[in-house]
Design a protein around this motif. Structure first.
Motif, PDB file in Angstrom:
ATOM      1  N   UNK A  45       0.837  -1.190   0.000  1.00 27.03           N
ATOM      2  CA  UNK A  45       0.000   0.000   0.000  1.00 27.03           C
ATOM      3  C   UNK A  45       0.873   1.242   0.000  1.00 27.03           C
ATOM      4  N   UNK A  46       0.447   2.243  -0.772  1.00 30.02           N
ATOM      5  CA  UNK A  46       1.156   3.518  -0.780  1.00 30.02           C
ATOM      6  C   UNK A  46       0.300   4.601  -0.132  1.00 30.02           C
ATOM      7  N   UNK A  47      -0.903   4.765  -0.659  1.00 27.62           N
ATOM      8  CA  UNK A  47      -1.797   5.823  -0.200  1.00 27.62           C
ATOM      9  C   UNK A  47      -3.238   5.317  -0.191  1.00 27.62           C
ATOM     10  N   UNK A  48      -4.078   5.992   0.609  1.00 30.49           N
ATOM     11  CA  UNK A  48      -5.503   5.752   0.545  1.00 30.49           C
ATOM     12  C   UNK A  48      -6.237   7.052   0.826  1.00 30.49           C
ATOM     13  N   UNK A  49      -7.318   7.245   0.089  1.00 31.35           N
ATOM     14  CA  UNK A  49      -8.178   8.412   0.282  1.00 31.35           C
ATOM     15  C   UNK A  49      -9.578   7.931   0.598  1.00 31.35           C
ATOM     16  N   UNK A  50     -10.207   8.587   1.547  1.00 32.60           N
ATOM     17  CA  UNK A  50     -11.611   8.357   1.849  1.00 32.60           C
ATOM     18  C   UNK A  50     -12.343   9.673   1.688  1.00 32.60           C
ATOM     19  N   UNK A  51     -13.313   9.699   0.774  1.00 29.46           N
ATOM     20  CA  UNK A  51     -14.044  10.939   0.516  1.00 29.46           C
ATOM     21  C   UNK A  51     -13.110  12.137   0.330  1.00 29.46           C
ATOM     22  N   UNK A  52     -12.106  11.922  -0.473  1.00 24.32           N
ATOM     23  CA  UNK A  52     -11.107  12.935  -0.849  1.00 24.32           C
ATOM     24  C   UNK A  52     -10.147  13.301   0.282  1.00 24.32           C
ATOM     25  N   UNK A  53     -10.248  12.592   1.415  1.00 24.53           N
ATOM     26  CA  UNK A  53      -9.335  12.866   2.525  1.00 24.53           C
ATOM     27  C   UNK A  53      -8.267  11.782   2.593  1.00 24.53           C
ATOM     28  N   UNK A  54      -7.004  12.173   2.708  1.00 22.64           N
ATOM     29  CA  UNK A  54      -5.902  11.217   2.803  1.00 22.64           C
ATOM     30  C   UNK A  54      -5.961  10.498   4.148  1.00 22.64           C
ATOM     31  N   UNK A  55      -6.069   9.160   4.137  1.00 24.85           N
ATOM     32  CA  UNK A  55      -6.151   8.405   5.390  1.00 24.85           C
ATOM     33  C   UNK A  55      -5.002   7.423   5.570  1.00 24.85           C
ATOM     34  N   UNK A  57      -0.911   7.098   4.391  1.00 25.09           N
ATOM     35  CA  UNK A  57       0.235   7.679   3.694  1.00 25.09           C
ATOM     36  C   UNK A  57       1.461   6.935   4.191  1.00 25.09           C
ATOM     37  N   UNK A  58       1.818   5.876   3.476  1.00 23.97           N
ATOM     38  CA  UNK A  58       2.944   5.051   3.898  1.00 23.97           C
ATOM     39  C   UNK A  58       4.259   5.784   3.634  1.00 23.97           C
ATOM     40  N   UNK A  59       5.349   5.174   4.060  1.00 24.41           N
ATOM     41  CA  UNK A  59       6.652   5.823   3.878  1.00 24.41           C
ATOM     42  C   UNK A  59       7.051   5.761   2.413  1.00 24.41           C
ATOM     43  N   UNK A  60       6.494   6.698   1.681  1.00 22.67           N
ATOM     44  CA  UNK A  60       6.733   6.803   0.247  1.00 22.67           C
ATOM     45  C   UNK A  60       7.481   8.110   0.004  1.00 22.67           C
ATOM     46  N   UNK A  61       8.480   8.112  -0.889  1.00 22.30           N
ATOM     47  CA  UNK A  61       9.181   9.376  -1.173  1.00 22.30           C
ATOM     48  C   UNK A  61       8.202  10.487  -1.537  1.00 22.30           C
ATOM     49  N   UNK A  65       2.910  12.047  -5.309  1.00 20.92           N
ATOM     50  CA  UNK A  65       1.837  12.851  -4.731  1.00 20.92           C
ATOM     51  C   UNK A  65       0.501  12.406  -5.309  1.00 20.92           C
ATOM     52  N   UNK A  66      -0.349  11.871  -4.432  1.00 21.77           N
ATOM     53  CA  UNK A  66      -1.688  11.499  -4.869  1.00 21.77           C
ATOM     54  C   UNK A  66      -2.607  12.715  -4.849  1.00 21.77           C
ATOM     55  N   UNK A  67      -3.625  12.646  -5.724  1.00 21.28           N
ATOM     56  CA  UNK A  67      -4.619  13.730  -5.723  1.00 21.28           C
ATOM     57  C   UNK A  67      -5.974  13.106  -6.000  1.00 21.28           C
ATOM     58  N   UNK A  68      -6.952  13.491  -5.201  1.00 21.41           N
ATOM     59  CA  UNK A  68      -8.300  12.957  -5.374  1.00 21.41           C
ATOM     60  C   UNK A  68      -9.257  14.102  -5.614  1.00 21.41           C
ATOM     61  N   UNK A  69      -9.599  14.373  -6.873  1.00 20.74           N
ATOM     62  CA  UNK A  69     -10.505  15.484  -7.167  1.00 20.74           C
ATOM     63  C   UNK A  69     -11.934  15.219  -6.702  1.00 20.74           C
ATOM     64  N   UNK A  70     -12.311  13.953  -6.666  1.00 21.81           N
ATOM     65  CA  UNK A  70     -13.620  13.564  -6.152  1.00 21.81           C
ATOM     66  C   UNK A  70     -13.552  12.095  -5.740  1.00 21.81           C
ATOM     67  N   UNK A  71     -14.661  11.582  -5.191  1.00 19.63           N
ATOM     68  CA  UNK A  71     -14.643  10.216  -4.645  1.00 19.63           C
ATOM     69  C   UNK A  71     -14.350   9.165  -5.704  1.00 19.63           C
ATOM     70  N   UNK A  72     -14.656   9.461  -6.948  1.00 20.50           N
ATOM     71  CA  UNK A  72     -14.520   8.456  -7.999  1.00 20.50           C
ATOM     72  C   UNK A  72     -13.159   8.473  -8.685  1.00 20.50           C
ATOM     73  N   UNK A  73     -12.323   9.410  -8.347  1.00 22.42           N
ATOM     74  CA  UNK A  73     -11.032   9.549  -9.027  1.00 22.42           C
ATOM     75  C   UNK A  73      -9.882   9.680  -8.036  1.00 22.42           C
TER      76      UNK A  73
END
Lengths: 114, 115
Positions: A45-55, A57-61, A65-73
């Motif tokens: 796992x690298x990252x996870x977003x719930x409802x556009x909120x980062x929940x 964030x593993x030790x990744x350089x 950079x993840x970006x979630x414009x909405x719940x579906x993306x």
């Protein structure tokens, strides 16, 4: 009727370049993930977003950079690509709060850094 | 530190035989144990899953056996078929205070079923 889709499927680029991978899900899920699968097939796992909120964030350089414009993306931008970034990147989604929390994976993006 | 240890790394089974893949974990806070199946060039897909209050779960030819005291669980594929040839991952869900539902995967087992 693709549930979780990723673009592009293949990405070949030179060291030092910046690239993005896009992910979309049409399952109505509220949580999305990025995983990295290395050459030995290990999934992490690298990252996870719930409802556009980062929940998660593993030790990744911080070049990642993840970006979630909405719940579906959920998109993944990678700066200054390095040889070690070569891997298959999977996007996944789930409906948080369920007891089983099944994660549905996309087909993957194979990134090759030359 | 590998929180979920999976073995064997690879497995070759004759058609009709039983395939057995084992996983062990240390973290007693894990509360959900799914198995994922991945075919070449595809993403992993959920195969079967179990919660720690159940010792066995069967779905068709696939069975999970769970030993809570030993902190071990295994996948049994009965009457293995060439179409079962794939990589199998065990996983465990970490239920921390943030309730993220984070999955930690084992190293994977590549199964080949010979006709």
């Amino acid at each position: 009727d693709t549930a979780v889709s990723q673009t592009p499927k293949y990405l070949v680029t030179q060291m030092g370049n910046d690239k993005s991978i896009k992910c979309e899900q049409n399952l109505g899920h509220d949580t999305m993930y990025w995983y990295k699968q290395d050459s030995k097939k290990f999934l992490k796992i690298m990252f996870s977003y719930n409802n556009k909120e980062l929940i998660i964030n593993e030790t990744v350089p911080n070049r990642f950079s993840p970006k979630s414009p909405d719940k579906a993306h959920l998109n993944l931008h990678i700066n200054s690509l390095e040889l070690g970034d070569s891997a298959v990147y999977f996007c996944a989604s789930s409906l948080r709060g369920r007891s089983t929390d099944t994660q549905y994976f996309g087909p993957g993006t194979r990134l090759t850094v030359l | 530190q590998q929180q979920v240890k999976q073995s064997p790394q690879s497995l070759i089974v004759q058609k009709g035989g039983i395939s057995i893949i084992n996983c062990a974990y240390e973290n007693t806070a894990f509360d959900y144990f799914p198995w994922y199946q991945q075919f070449p060039g595809k993403g992993p897909a959920l195969l079967i899953a179990i919660r720690p209050d159940v010792s066995e779960k069967k779905e068709g030819r696939f069975t999970i056996s769970f030993n809570k005291s030993a902190k071990q669980f295994s996948l049994h594929i009965m009457d293995s078929q060439p179409g079962d040839s794939a990589t199998y991952f065990c996983a465990a869900r970490e239920r921390g205070s943030s309730n993220t539902g984070k999955l930690i995967f084992g190293q994977g087992t590549t199964l080949q079923v010979k006709p």
